[in-house]
Write a protein that holds these residues in place. Sequence first.
Motif, PDB file in Angstrom:
ATOM      1  N   PHE A  50      36.257 -34.357 -53.888  1.00 43.48           N
ATOM      2  CA  PHE A  50      35.944 -35.670 -54.438  1.00 43.48           C
ATOM      3  C   PHE A  50      36.061 -35.674 -55.967  1.00 43.48           C
ATOM      4  CE2 PHE A  50      32.989 -34.738 -50.834  1.00 43.48           C
ATOM      5  CZ  PHE A  50      33.648 -35.487 -49.880  1.00 43.48           C
ATOM      6  N   ASP A  51      36.314 -36.866 -56.524  1.00 36.60           N
ATOM      7  CA  ASP A  51      36.315 -37.050 -57.975  1.00 36.60           C
ATOM      8  C   ASP A  51      34.975 -37.571 -58.466  1.00 36.60           C
ATOM      9  OD1 ASP A  51      39.059 -36.355 -58.288  1.00 36.60           O
ATOM     10  OD2 ASP A  51      39.622 -38.355 -57.594  1.00 36.60           O
ATOM     11  N   LYS A  52      34.305 -38.364 -57.608  1.00 35.85           N
ATOM     12  CA  LYS A  52      33.055 -38.986 -58.018  1.00 35.85           C
ATOM     13  C   LYS A  52      32.147 -39.130 -56.799  1.00 35.85           C
ATOM     14  CE  LYS A  52      33.263 -42.350 -61.038  1.00 35.85           C
ATOM     15  NZ  LYS A  52      33.432 -43.701 -61.645  1.00 35.85           N
ATOM     16  N   VAL A  53      30.867 -38.778 -56.975  1.00 35.30           N
ATOM     17  CA  VAL A  53      29.889 -38.841 -55.884  1.00 35.30           C
ATOM     18  C   VAL A  53      28.650 -39.594 -56.357  1.00 35.30           C
ATOM     19  CG1 VAL A  53      28.308 -37.492 -54.435  1.00 35.30           C
ATOM     20  CG2 VAL A  53      30.669 -36.732 -54.744  1.00 35.30           C
ATOM     21  N   LEU A  54      28.182 -40.528 -55.536  1.00 40.50           N
ATOM     22  CA  LEU A  54      26.933 -41.223 -55.808  1.00 40.50           C
ATOM     23  C   LEU A  54      25.785 -40.449 -55.158  1.00 40.50           C
ATOM     24  CD1 LEU A  54      26.192 -44.988 -55.735  1.00 40.50           C
ATOM     25  CD2 LEU A  54      24.750 -43.474 -54.380  1.00 40.50           C
ATOM     26  N   VAL A  55      24.703 -40.252 -55.897  1.00 40.45           N
ATOM     27  CA  VAL A  55      23.519 -39.568 -55.377  1.00 40.45           C
ATOM     28  C   VAL A  55      22.463 -40.620 -55.057  1.00 40.45           C
ATOM     29  CG1 VAL A  55      21.780 -37.795 -55.787  1.00 40.45           C
ATOM     30  CG2 VAL A  55      24.064 -37.560 -56.795  1.00 40.45           C
ATOM     31  N   ALA A  56      22.247 -40.862 -53.777  1.00 41.10           N
ATOM     32  CA  ALA A  56      21.346 -41.935 -53.335  1.00 41.10           C
ATOM     33  C   ALA A  56      19.918 -41.430 -53.240  1.00 41.10           C
ATOM     34  CB  ALA A  56      21.821 -42.497 -51.998  1.00 41.10           C
ATOM     35  N   ASN A  57      19.378 -41.016 -54.385  1.00 42.55           N
ATOM     36  CA  ASN A  57      18.019 -40.488 -54.410  1.00 42.55           C
ATOM     37  C   ASN A  57      17.510 -40.511 -55.839  1.00 42.55           C
ATOM     38  OD1 ASN A  57      15.595 -38.888 -53.532  1.00 42.55           O
ATOM     39  ND2 ASN A  57      16.848 -38.624 -51.700  1.00 42.55           N
ATOM     40  N   ARG A  58      16.356 -39.906 -56.060  1.00 48.49           N
ATOM     41  CA  ARG A  58      15.713 -39.912 -57.373  1.00 48.49           C
ATOM     42  C   ARG A  58      15.051 -38.562 -57.614  1.00 48.49           C
ATOM     43  NH1 ARG A  58      10.263 -40.502 -57.477  1.00 48.49           N
ATOM     44  NH2 ARG A  58      10.243 -41.791 -59.362  1.00 48.49           N
ATOM     45  N   GLY A  59      14.498 -38.370 -58.801  1.00 52.68           N
ATOM     46  CA  GLY A  59      13.686 -37.196 -59.069  1.00 52.68           C
ATOM     47  C   GLY A  59      14.445 -35.895 -59.044  1.00 52.68           C
ATOM     48  N   GLU A  60      13.716 -34.834 -58.681  1.00 50.67           N
ATOM     49  CA  GLU A  60      14.278 -33.485 -58.803  1.00 50.67           C
ATOM     50  C   GLU A  60      15.466 -33.240 -57.895  1.00 50.67           C
ATOM     51  OE1 GLU A  60      14.152 -30.793 -56.565  1.00 50.67           O
ATOM     52  OE2 GLU A  60      13.093 -31.880 -54.995  1.00 50.67           O
ATOM     53  N   ILE A  61      15.480 -33.808 -56.679  1.00 52.82           N
ATOM     54  CA  ILE A  61      16.607 -33.544 -55.790  1.00 52.82           C
ATOM     55  C   ILE A  61      17.869 -34.215 -56.306  1.00 52.82           C
ATOM     56  CG2 ILE A  61      16.021 -35.459 -54.256  1.00 52.82           C
ATOM     57  CD1 ILE A  61      17.805 -32.099 -53.386  1.00 52.82           C
ATOM     58  N   ALA A  62      17.744 -35.384 -56.945  1.00 53.35           N
ATOM     59  CA  ALA A  62      18.923 -36.033 -57.520  1.00 53.35           C
ATOM     60  C   ALA A  62      19.524 -35.159 -58.620  1.00 53.35           C
ATOM     61  CB  ALA A  62      18.554 -37.413 -58.072  1.00 53.35           C
ATOM     62  N   ILE A  63      18.668 -34.608 -59.488  1.00 48.09           N
ATOM     63  CA  ILE A  63      19.145 -33.738 -60.560  1.00 48.09           C
ATOM     64  C   ILE A  63      19.734 -32.457 -59.981  1.00 48.09           C
ATOM     65  CG2 ILE A  63      18.394 -32.336 -62.524  1.00 48.09           C
ATOM     66  CD1 ILE A  63      16.375 -34.563 -63.164  1.00 48.09           C
ATOM     67  N   ARG A  64      19.104 -31.922 -58.938  1.00 52.35           N
ATOM     68  CA  ARG A  64      19.606 -30.708 -58.286  1.00 52.35           C
ATOM     69  C   ARG A  64      21.040 -30.919 -57.789  1.00 52.35           C
ATOM     70  NH1 ARG A  64      22.171 -27.568 -56.531  1.00 52.35           N
ATOM     71  NH2 ARG A  64      21.926 -26.076 -54.826  1.00 52.35           N
ATOM     72  N   VAL A  65      21.287 -32.038 -57.134  1.00 49.99           N
ATOM     73  CA  VAL A  65      22.630 -32.329 -56.622  1.00 49.99           C
ATOM     74  C   VAL A  65      23.604 -32.537 -57.775  1.00 49.99           C
ATOM     75  CG1 VAL A  65      24.007 -33.970 -55.296  1.00 49.99           C
ATOM     76  CG2 VAL A  65      21.751 -33.290 -54.456  1.00 49.99           C
ATOM     77  N   MET A  66      23.174 -33.239 -58.819  1.00 49.29           N
ATOM     78  CA  MET A  66      24.055 -33.500 -59.959  1.00 49.29           C
ATOM     79  C   MET A  66      24.499 -32.216 -60.651  1.00 49.29           C
ATOM     80  SD  MET A  66      22.153 -36.829 -61.592  1.00 49.29           S
ATOM     81  CE  MET A  66      21.880 -38.302 -60.599  1.00 49.29           C
ATOM     82  N   ARG A  67      23.629 -31.224 -60.695  1.00 47.69           N
ATOM     83  CA  ARG A  67      24.010 -29.952 -61.319  1.00 47.69           C
ATOM     84  C   ARG A  67      25.170 -29.293 -60.575  1.00 47.69           C
ATOM     85  NH1 ARG A  67      17.731 -28.305 -62.453  1.00 47.69           N
ATOM     86  NH2 ARG A  67      17.713 -28.816 -64.681  1.00 47.69           N
ATOM     87  N   THR A  68      25.108 -29.315 -59.254  1.00 47.68           N
ATOM     88  CA  THR A  68      26.208 -28.734 -58.482  1.00 47.68           C
ATOM     89  C   THR A  68      27.474 -29.574 -58.629  1.00 47.68           C
ATOM     90  OG1 THR A  68      24.791 -27.585 -56.890  1.00 47.68           O
ATOM     91  CG2 THR A  68      26.989 -28.194 -56.140  1.00 47.68           C
ATOM     92  N   LEU A  69      27.327 -30.885 -58.645  1.00 50.37           N
ATOM     93  CA  LEU A  69      28.495 -31.744 -58.852  1.00 50.37           C
ATOM     94  C   LEU A  69      29.178 -31.415 -60.175  1.00 50.37           C
ATOM     95  CD1 LEU A  69      27.087 -35.205 -57.665  1.00 50.37           C
ATOM     96  CD2 LEU A  69      28.758 -33.777 -56.464  1.00 50.37           C
ATOM     97  N   GLU A  70      28.367 -31.218 -61.202  1.00 55.09           N
ATOM     98  CA  GLU A  70      28.913 -30.887 -62.522  1.00 55.09           C
ATOM     99  C   GLU A  70      29.678 -29.568 -62.475  1.00 55.09           C
ATOM    100  OE1 GLU A  70      27.198 -29.937 -67.002  1.00 55.09           O
ATOM    101  OE2 GLU A  70      26.037 -31.209 -65.645  1.00 55.09           O
ATOM    102  N   GLU A  71      29.135 -28.572 -61.778  1.00 57.88           N
ATOM    103  CA  GLU A  71      29.802 -27.287 -61.667  1.00 57.88           C
ATOM    104  C   GLU A  71      31.116 -27.382 -60.896  1.00 57.88           C
ATOM    105  OE1 GLU A  71      26.932 -24.693 -59.936  1.00 57.88           O
ATOM    106  OE2 GLU A  71      25.576 -24.785 -61.656  1.00 57.88           O
ATOM    107  N   LEU A  72      31.191 -28.355 -59.975  1.00 61.25           N
ATOM    108  CA  LEU A  72      32.411 -28.556 -59.204  1.00 61.25           C
ATOM    109  C   LEU A  72      33.403 -29.483 -59.909  1.00 61.25           C
ATOM    110  CD1 LEU A  72      30.873 -28.975 -55.625  1.00 61.25           C
ATOM    111  CD2 LEU A  72      32.301 -27.080 -56.405  1.00 61.25           C
ATOM    112  N   GLY A  73      33.021 -29.981 -61.090  1.00 61.64           N
ATOM    113  CA  GLY A  73      33.902 -30.874 -61.825  1.00 61.64           C
ATOM    114  C   GLY A  73      33.949 -32.282 -61.255  1.00 61.64           C
ATOM    115  N   ILE A  74      32.873 -32.687 -60.577  1.00 62.01           N
ATOM    116  CA  ILE A  74      32.799 -34.005 -59.936  1.00 62.01           C
ATOM    117  C   ILE A  74      31.863 -34.905 -60.747  1.00 62.01           C
ATOM    118  CG2 ILE A  74      32.165 -35.251 -57.834  1.00 62.01           C
ATOM    119  CD1 ILE A  74      32.644 -32.619 -56.299  1.00 62.01           C
ATOM    120  N   ALA A  75      32.300 -36.113 -61.059  1.00 61.60           N
ATOM    121  CA  ALA A  75      31.459 -37.063 -61.778  1.00 61.60           C
ATOM    122  C   ALA A  75      30.325 -37.538 -60.873  1.00 61.60           C
ATOM    123  CB  ALA A  75      32.287 -38.257 -62.248  1.00 61.60           C
TER     124      ALA A  75
END
Length: 597
Positions: A2-27
């Motif tokens: 994927f190029d871009k992923v929406l994280v349908a959540n909040r708080g720590e789990i949203a940030i947790r997912v975003m960190r992996t997305l960043e490492e994979l080069g996904i917006a």
Amino acid sequence: MFDKVLVANRGEIAIRVMRTLEELGIASVAVYSEPDRDAPHVRRADEAYLLGPGPAPESYLNIPKIIEVAQKAGAQAIHPGYGFLAENATFARACADAGIVFIGPPPEAIEAMGSKTRARELMKAAGVPIVPGTTDPVESVEEAAKIAAEIGYPVAFKAAGGGGGKGFRVAESEDDLEKAFEGASREGEKFFADPTVYIERYIPDPRHVEVQILADDHGNIVYLFERDCSIQRRHQKLIEEAPGPLVTPELRERIGQIGVEAARAVGYRSAGTVEGLLSGDQYYFLEMNTRVQVEHCVTEMVTGVDIVREQIRIAAGEPISFKQEDLEIRGHAIECRINAESAAKNFAPAPGKITHYREPAGPGVRVDSGVEAGYEVLPLYDPMIAKLIVWDVDREAATRRMLRALHEYEIGGIRTLIPFHKKLLATEQWARGETCRDLLGDKEWLRSLEEPEREAAGEAQLDEAAEEEVKVERRYAVEVSGRRFDVRVIGPPPVGGASNGAVPTQAQGARKPPQRRKRGSSSSDGASGELVSPIQGTVLKVAVQEGAEVEQGALICVIEAMKMENEITAPVAGKVVKIGVNEGGAVAIGETIAVIQ
């Protein structure tokens, strides 16, 4: 990928997912409710969009709006995290209908395992051992009484669509059946839109052991060993560890295979967890959580596998990046849930503003957090604000490291479970690998945490530094066509507050902190007989009427706060001369619930 992923959540789990997305080069795309405008997960994302008002049904559970935002942002996939819509088959289908990939299992698997009665049927047919009880819904208290007489007391009522400790009630005898049945059904309706319940034999002091599963579209299913989650309050987890302290290599392989067979039985794909109860050498299937778990971190620490990364890769059609034989357990990991709760007050929710925040660091320490100094912990959502995870060579060393990290962790302004974790991890019961249910049920032991909680929260102290900060810098969240942008303003504070439609953020501190009412309790002052609310929340049930005679300890009302039901009981025997709350209405801390004379 994927190029871009929406994280349908909040708080720590949203940030947790975003960190992996960043490492994979996904917006990454964040979504938020109105009270969450300046939450850390919103600022962390590459883009952020407003969903709606604070209540979850109007924001984080609003399926059409989330799909609309994903399409508007150009996201090819949605990661649901856990909670909210993570195990919602309707949401998974809505994603597919919109041409968006749901980063999770197929909706058929969610439905099969989402209904606990259906899951028990499937597991029984697949030869997986289940706890004695029904595989069909229980329709009435009378029917439950007949079943309980057959399987023996105590029994547990469970919401068919439940999970995470919600919709779970225990009846020790026939006298408790109606209350337990009603409570489980009510929570099932509230949290899962399904009042259906089933009944099973309650095993009084089992170990809660679960196995982490990964399955892809290429026929590969692996298990990442087990986690022990036996330290719980109200059937919700507080501390998790991997590997299980009492799990032998033979048992590990057996429950791992049970997990694999359970996943295969429903055509599973993605990350999932098969939960079970361990009593002696007997292991019973409990349920399957069709999502990433809160406690996935301890498995990551002992295996070196990024479970969220594998989840995303699987959703993109790629195979699991390793084989079963490549996995091994290295060392020991422990996770403590940092909840905004007061253990001294029977784990009552403790929302409020964080005035000071400092995370621990050092070797083997990981913090998954969704808060910061100035952040307002809201009563609208789950009380877990962070997770503290540590790793070391064995359980004893990991415990010492966790205690060190807990002493470094500073959260001011609100009460949290940090003092509780410090005390419990220093006990002989923990050292022996016990479930610690005796401590969690000991009111005196819990009440001894009152002063440590007050000291840790810095109650009655003002955050003068935050007051000064407002004179230097202000930040605003500006929304244009529903998309959020950050604006920084340097200079003296405005006289009239924000203007031009800008919304002041929490970090800028321009708003005065809310004036807290004096914290009440569920006890009478002995003079007026006034029973005041110890928490802020919604009144789910009023159990008495004005004029009723009540015994000490009788149920007066049930208040829901931060996704937890709290029973408020009579502190003394007497006559109820006034009821100050209504079912379905809101109640504030210190507000009169009833007057008993």
